[in-house]
Design a protein around this motif. Sequence first.
Motif, PDB file in Angstrom:
ATOM      1  N   VAL A 151      11.251  -7.016   1.692  1.00  0.00           N
ATOM      2  CA  VAL A 151      11.055  -7.158   0.360  1.00  0.00           C
ATOM      3  C   VAL A 151      12.523  -7.033  -0.272  1.00  0.00           C
ATOM      4  O   VAL A 151      12.817  -7.970  -1.030  1.00  0.00           O
ATOM      5  N   VAL A 152      13.305  -5.971   0.007  1.00  0.00           N
ATOM      6  CA  VAL A 152      14.474  -5.828  -0.070  1.00  0.00           C
ATOM      7  C   VAL A 152      15.467  -7.035   0.108  1.00  0.00           C
ATOM      8  O   VAL A 152      16.224  -7.539  -0.621  1.00  0.00           O
ATOM      9  N   ALA A 153      15.272  -7.428   1.397  1.00  0.00           N
ATOM     10  CA  ALA A 153      15.996  -8.425   1.823  1.00  0.00           C
ATOM     11  C   ALA A 153      15.526 -10.013   1.183  1.00  0.00           C
ATOM     12  O   ALA A 153      16.682 -10.767   0.560  1.00  0.00           O
ATOM     13  N   ALA A 154      14.288  -9.976   0.827  1.00  0.00           N
ATOM     14  CA  ALA A 154      13.915 -11.297  -0.002  1.00  0.00           C
ATOM     15  C   ALA A 154      14.516 -11.077  -1.387  1.00  0.00           C
ATOM     16  O   ALA A 154      15.168 -12.342  -2.017  1.00  0.00           O
ATOM     17  N   GLU A 155      14.583 -10.106  -1.944  1.00  0.00           N
ATOM     18  CA  GLU A 155      15.039 -10.024  -3.510  1.00  0.00           C
ATOM     19  C   GLU A 155      16.766 -10.069  -3.386  1.00  0.00           C
ATOM     20  O   GLU A 155      17.208 -10.751  -4.450  1.00  0.00           O
ATOM     21  N   SER A 156      17.298  -9.637  -2.212  1.00  0.00           N
ATOM     22  CA  SER A 156      19.019  -9.873  -2.288  1.00  0.00           C
ATOM     23  C   SER A 156      19.100 -11.231  -2.250  1.00  0.00           C
ATOM     24  O   SER A 156      20.227 -11.656  -2.423  1.00  0.00           O
ATOM     25  N   LEU A 157      18.191 -11.991  -1.530  1.00  0.00           N
ATOM     26  CA  LEU A 157      18.278 -13.767  -1.459  1.00  0.00           C
ATOM     27  C   LEU A 157      17.872 -14.317  -2.658  1.00  0.00           C
ATOM     28  O   LEU A 157      17.959 -15.727  -2.670  1.00  0.00           O
ATOM     29  N   GLY A 158      17.503 -13.615  -3.787  1.00  0.00           N
ATOM     30  CA  GLY A 158      16.998 -14.196  -4.888  1.00  0.00           C
ATOM     31  C   GLY A 158      15.620 -14.532  -4.971  1.00  0.00           C
ATOM     32  O   GLY A 158      15.218 -15.206  -5.835  1.00  0.00           O
ATOM     33  N   LEU A 159      14.866 -14.099  -4.084  1.00  0.00           N
ATOM     34  CA  LEU A 159      13.359 -14.453  -3.978  1.00  0.00           C
ATOM     35  C   LEU A 159      12.676 -13.098  -4.793  1.00  0.00           C
ATOM     36  O   LEU A 159      12.975 -12.367  -5.115  1.00  0.00           O
ATOM     37  N   GLY A 160      11.562 -13.432  -5.424  1.00  0.00           N
ATOM     38  CA  GLY A 160      10.537 -12.846  -5.696  1.00  0.00           C
ATOM     39  C   GLY A 160       9.398 -12.219  -4.633  1.00  0.00           C
ATOM     40  O   GLY A 160       9.093 -13.043  -4.024  1.00  0.00           O
ATOM     41  N   ALA A 161       8.995 -11.180  -4.797  1.00  0.00           N
ATOM     42  CA  ALA A 161       7.770 -10.765  -4.084  1.00  0.00           C
ATOM     43  C   ALA A 161       6.987  -9.688  -4.738  1.00  0.00           C
ATOM     44  O   ALA A 161       7.305  -9.126  -5.681  1.00  0.00           O
ATOM     45  N   VAL A 162       5.663  -9.511  -4.147  1.00  0.00           N
ATOM     46  CA  VAL A 162       4.751  -8.465  -4.572  1.00  0.00           C
ATOM     47  C   VAL A 162       4.035  -8.176  -3.599  1.00  0.00           C
ATOM     48  O   VAL A 162       3.602  -8.954  -2.487  1.00  0.00           O
TER      49      VAL A 162
ATOM     50  N   ALA B 178      -7.249  -2.694  18.403  1.00  0.00           N
ATOM     51  CA  ALA B 178      -6.112  -1.628  18.180  1.00  0.00           C
ATOM     52  C   ALA B 178      -5.150  -2.262  17.151  1.00  0.00           C
ATOM     53  O   ALA B 178      -3.992  -1.842  17.383  1.00  0.00           O
ATOM     54  N   THR B 179      -5.339  -2.885  16.180  1.00  0.00           N
ATOM     55  CA  THR B 179      -4.643  -3.361  15.069  1.00  0.00           C
ATOM     56  C   THR B 179      -5.411  -3.523  13.815  1.00  0.00           C
ATOM     57  O   THR B 179      -6.771  -3.440  13.587  1.00  0.00           O
ATOM     58  N   TYR B 180      -4.743  -3.210  12.647  1.00  0.00           N
ATOM     59  CA  TYR B 180      -5.356  -3.619  11.282  1.00  0.00           C
ATOM     60  C   TYR B 180      -4.326  -4.087  10.157  1.00  0.00           C
ATOM     61  O   TYR B 180      -3.197  -3.585  10.533  1.00  0.00           O
ATOM     62  N   PRO B 181      -4.728  -4.928   9.421  1.00  0.00           N
ATOM     63  CA  PRO B 181      -3.668  -5.281   8.346  1.00  0.00           C
ATOM     64  C   PRO B 181      -3.527  -4.069   7.331  1.00  0.00           C
ATOM     65  O   PRO B 181      -4.412  -3.491   6.917  1.00  0.00           O
ATOM     66  N   VAL B 182      -2.254  -3.629   7.125  1.00  0.00           N
ATOM     67  CA  VAL B 182      -1.950  -2.695   6.560  1.00  0.00           C
ATOM     68  C   VAL B 182      -1.622  -2.991   5.073  1.00  0.00           C
ATOM     69  O   VAL B 182      -2.073  -2.728   4.097  1.00  0.00           O
ATOM     70  N   VAL B 183      -0.554  -4.012   4.952  1.00  0.00           N
ATOM     71  CA  VAL B 183      -0.148  -4.645   3.502  1.00  0.00           C
ATOM     72  C   VAL B 183       0.508  -6.111   3.540  1.00  0.00           C
ATOM     73  O   VAL B 183       0.881  -6.391   4.663  1.00  0.00           O
ATOM     74  N   GLY B 184      -0.026  -6.884   2.839  1.00  0.00           N
ATOM     75  CA  GLY B 184       0.632  -7.969   2.501  1.00  0.00           C
ATOM     76  C   GLY B 184       1.747  -8.375   1.669  1.00  0.00           C
ATOM     77  O   GLY B 184       1.881  -7.314   0.544  1.00  0.00           O
ATOM     78  N   VAL B 185       2.558  -9.434   1.851  1.00  0.00           N
ATOM     79  CA  VAL B 185       3.561  -9.511   0.841  1.00  0.00           C
ATOM     80  C   VAL B 185       3.598 -11.045   0.562  1.00  0.00           C
ATOM     81  O   VAL B 185       4.035 -11.881   1.483  1.00  0.00           O
ATOM     82  N   ALA B 186       3.726 -11.385  -0.572  1.00  0.00           N
ATOM     83  CA  ALA B 186       3.770 -12.868  -1.245  1.00  0.00           C
ATOM     84  C   ALA B 186       5.130 -12.916  -1.418  1.00  0.00           C
ATOM     85  O   ALA B 186       5.433 -12.136  -2.365  1.00  0.00           O
ATOM     86  N   ILE B 187       6.003 -14.053  -1.142  1.00  0.00           N
ATOM     87  CA  ILE B 187       7.372 -14.142  -1.234  1.00  0.00           C
ATOM     88  C   ILE B 187       7.539 -15.511  -1.675  1.00  0.00           C
ATOM     89  O   ILE B 187       7.034 -16.745  -1.151  1.00  0.00           O
ATOM     90  N   GLY B 188       8.431 -15.975  -2.643  1.00  0.00           N
ATOM     91  CA  GLY B 188       8.720 -17.035  -2.925  1.00  0.00           C
ATOM     92  C   GLY B 188       9.846 -16.848  -4.125  1.00  0.00           C
ATOM     93  O   GLY B 188      10.066 -15.908  -4.656  1.00  0.00           O
TER      94      GLY B 188
END
Length: 277
Positions: free
Chosen positions: A150-161, A182-192
């Motif tokens: 998310v920090v990288a995305a914002e540094s490139l001018g993108l938004g995220a949630v 032995a896996t599970y989804p922890v968190v999603g991030v929408a980016i654009g």
Amino acid sequence: MSLTDTGVHSDTLVSDRYGVRPPIGLRVDPAGVVPLLLAHRSVRAFDSTPIADEVIDTLIASAQSASTSSNLQSWSVIVVRDPARKAEAAALAGEQQFIADAPVFLVFVADWARGVDIARRRGEASTGIEYLDSTLVATIDAALAAQNAVVAAESLGLGAVYVGAVRNNPEQLSELLGLPDATYPVVGVAIGRPAQSDRAQVKPRLPQSVVRHDELYRAAAAEDIEGYDTVLRGFNESQGRSGGWLESVITRVRSRSALHGRDALRSVLDKRGLPSA
């Protein structure tokens, strides 16, 4: 009063982050990392501009640069760009349309499947992943990776949630994404790229007097909590929403209904090979 390289006064950064001008200092770094962090906002309105492959590569490389427990790297990320799959993921994650609208949806996964496979190929057991600390290790690794992305995305001018609702229906989402045991989804991030209609602003946080404890923990002063509730209520009104912080906390802690199905997560983890004993 110091001035950042972007022309934003440090006083403004702090005032936006807390909703008031608190009596704290702020040291702004020449690289602009501190201003970037303080300016974080959750963007839920995206335009249709595709995200270039090299940008995705950059976000993943940044995610992989986060700290990881014992260098085990017990996480993975699913890059979802197919419109039909995004739409189905959106339906499973709280019917949130912005997931479908975003050009890319990243799902960060706690992943011990890789470790289990390595042990199996060496003829070794993998019972160590069955304990709570192993689940925590993989979960924390995934969360740290997501934050870096998310920090990288914002540094490139993108938004995220961030989207915690990927845990609302973890079994169905795991099937959609082909996640192994032995896996599970922890968190999603929408980016654009933020849409022109995006109104999101920096949301005020609790004062440091509430979250900061020097040497020993102490209960927060009631007036600090009430003061923040007033600040956030005003912010919400400016964003076309109603309510304050106290209502949100009470709703979340009052009963299991606010978990939207996540109260079953422990049993889901057990079924997926992560009993977290």
